[in-house]
Design an enzyme around this catalytic site. Structure first.
Site, mmCIF file in Angstrom:
data_model
loop_
_atom_site.group_PDB
_atom_site.id
_atom_site.type_symbol
_atom_site.label_atom_id
_atom_site.label_comp_id
_atom_site.label_asym_id
_atom_site.label_seq_id
_atom_site.Cartn_x
_atom_site.Cartn_y
_atom_site.Cartn_z
ATOM 1 N NE ARG A 50 -30.216 45.944 13.183
ATOM 2 C CZ ARG A 50 -31.077 45.390 14.041
ATOM 3 N NH1 ARG A 50 -32.340 45.803 14.072
ATOM 4 N NH2 ARG A 50 -30.673 44.443 14.872
ATOM 5 C CG ASP A 52 -33.667 52.810 6.254
ATOM 6 O OD1 ASP A 52 -33.661 51.893 7.092
ATOM 7 O OD2 ASP A 52 -34.034 53.972 6.504
ATOM 8 C CE1 TYR A 113 -25.827 56.559 7.455
ATOM 9 C CE2 TYR A 113 -25.278 57.281 9.680
ATOM 10 C CZ TYR A 113 -25.743 56.303 8.812
ATOM 11 O OH TYR A 113 -26.095 55.067 9.298
ATOM 12 N NE ARG A 200 -34.394 58.207 3.315
ATOM 13 C CZ ARG A 200 -35.198 57.148 3.188
ATOM 14 N NH1 ARG A 200 -34.933 56.015 3.823
ATOM 15 N NH2 ARG A 200 -36.268 57.227 2.424
#
Length: 247
Positions: A50, A52, A113, A200
């Site tokens: 999911r 953001d 990522y 992040r």
């Protein structure tokens, strides 16, 4: 009932995130509407992760079931046609038939990522919304050294959003590499799964090291503190990309 896997590319800028949300645009809802438009069936799309609001994907993975069997190329092309008509910044890269027990989320073995930092004085024009612009030159060697202190099996409470719904803050971070390519810094992270805002949060902490405000020891101490207050600032969403998912 045939099950389909789709690999998806999207610019997350216009969306409130992957997950369907009442009154807000989402990637999930955009694809569900496109599939319903050509198939005549209402489906529930289940994704590998999911992402953001504002986060992008080079190859997100999702699955869904239809009562009728379609050729995978037809699924891809028909869905893309309706996404294009709706002016969505989403593209179905591939579609394939998969076994009934395939689950985009729970069958995943690793997620990868990429975080992009545009490390230059001049503001961004073409890459605006697709990288974090940091004008001050960052020490990538120092950032990479600090990143290696964070790799491994740890309690990542420090780098976990207070809104995270994971049952445990303990995760195994398999990779966290920092490299410079001219004026761009790439931070690549790999793990079986991640906590909410984990990448992040890690990037924001590594930036403090790159600026010389923290050392590798400080980053390690933040990890060991197991306290969200010890984390550096959370990096903005626009630099983050879900690159791929392994099965």
């Amino acid at each position: 009932m045939p099950r389909y896997r789709i690999d998806i590319e999207y610019d997350g800028t216009p969306y409130a995130g992957w997950q369907r949300q009442a009154g807000q645009p989402s990637v999930q809802e955009a694809i569900e509407k496109a599939i319903a438009a050509f198939s005549g069936e209402e489906i529930t799309l289940k994704g590998a992760g999911r992402t953001d609001a504002g986060v992008h994907a080079l190859s997100q993975v999702a699955h869904f079931d239809l009562s009728r069997e379609w050729k995978p190329d037809t699924v891809r092309d028909a869905a893309n046609a309706h996404l294009s008509l709706a002016r969505q910044t989403v593209s179905i890269l591939r579609a394939a038939h998969v076994a009934e027990d395939f689950d985009a989320r729970f069958s995943a073995k690793a997620r990868h990522y990429l975080y992009r930092i545009a490390n230059r004085r001049a503001p961004l024009a073409l890459e605006r919304g697709r990288a974090w612009h940091v004008a001050r030159r960052l020490d990538t060697a120092g950032m990479h050294e600090a990143a290696q202190r964070l790799v491994g099996h740890h309690d990542f409470t420090t780098f976990r959003s207070v809104q995270c719904q994971a049952k445990s803050p303990v995760k195994t971070l398999d990779r966290l590499d920092v490299m410079r390519l001219g004026e761009e810094i790439e931070i690549r992270a790999s793990a079986r799964s991640f906590l909410h805002n984990q990448v992040r949060s890690l990037v924001g902490t590594l930036k403090k090291v790159g600026e010389g405000r923290w050392t590798a020891d400080d980053a390690e101490a933040a990890l060991k503190a197991r306290d969200r207050a010890a984390c550096g600032p959370v990096a903005p969403a626009e630099g983050l990309y879900l690159v791929s998912v392994d099965y």
